[in-house]
Design a protein around this motif. Structure first.
Motif: not given
Length: 192
Positions: A18-24, A27, A119
Motif C-alpha cells: 500500500s501507499l502507507e507501507e511504501e512510505h514506511l 523511511q 508491520d
C-alpha cells in the motif's frame, strides 16, 4: 529512476504494497553510492543489511588460504547481493562485496527489516520467496559444478547471464565457473 522507487517497484513485482507501507519502507532505506572497486562489505565484518542494486554491477567473492579470489556471485540492476550466511547468522562475513563499476545500492538494516516484516507481512512473503529462489539457485549451481563439464557450465552462464558476461573481466567469469582464465579463453574461441 530514483533508487528507492526502483526498490519499491521491485517489491511490487511480487507482492502488493500500500501507499502507507511504501512510505514506511522509504523511511528506512539508505542509498549508497559506490565507485569502481569500492568494497561494500569486507570479509570479517558482519553483514547487517540487505542490499538491493539499483544501478551498476557488483560481485561477492572470498579469498582462499593462498589469497586466490573465488567469485561466488555477480549482481546487476534489480538484483540483491550479500553474504547471506553472515546476514542470517550475524556471524563474520567470509565474503567481500565489491563494486565492479560505479554503482548505487539501497540498504535496509536487518533490525529494521525484521520490524518491517512484522508491520508489512507482504514484505516478509517477498523475502521468503527470494530466499527460496536463492536456495534453489545455490543448489543448482552446486550440482552443476559436480555434474557438468566446464564447457557446459560456460554455455549455460552465457545463456543465462549474457548481460553480466559483457560487463565483468573474463578472469572473474573464469573464477565464477571454477576454471582458469586460459581455459575460459580456449572455450570462448571454440564457442559459437
Amino acid at each position: 529512476m530514483n533508487p528507492v522507487e526502483h526498490l519499491l517497484n521491485h517489491f511490487k513485482t511480487s507482492v502488493a504494497i500500500s501507499l502507507e507501507e511504501e512510505h514506511l519502507i522509504k523511511q528506512h532505506c539508505k542509498v549508497i553510492e559506490l565507485g569502481r572497486k569500492d568494497v561494500l562489505l569486507f570479509a570479517g565484518d558482519t553483514s547487517k543489511h540487505m542490499r538491493f542494486i539499483s544501478k551498476g554491477c557488483l560481485r561477492a567473492y572470498y579469498m582462499d588460504s593462498e589469497a586466490k579470489e573465488h567469485v561466488v556471485q555477480f549482481g546487476i540492476e534489480g538484483w540483491w547481493i550479500n553474504d547471506l550466511y553472515s546476514y542470517l547468522t550475524q556471524s563474520p562475513a567470509r565474503q567481500f562485496v565489491q563494486a565492479l563499476e560505479p554503482s548505487t545500492v539501497v540498504q535496509i538494516s536487518k533490525n529494521t527489516l525484521d520490524q518491517l516484516f512484522h508491520d508489512i507481512p507482504s514484505l516478509e512473503r517477498f523475502f521468503r520467496l527470494k530466499f527460496e529462489k536463492a536456495y534453489v539457485a545455490f543448489q543448482e549451481r552446486t550440482m552443476d559444478t559436480m555434474s557438468k563439464t566446464a564447457e557446459q557450465r560456460y554455455q549455460e552462464f552465457r545463456s543465462k547471464y549474457r548481460a553480466i558476461e559483457q560487463r565483468v573481466p573474463q578472469y572473474m567469469v573464469a573464477s565464477y565457473l571454477g576454471i582458469t582464465p586460459e581455459f575460459l579463453s580456449s572455450l570462448r574461441k571454440n564457442s559459437p
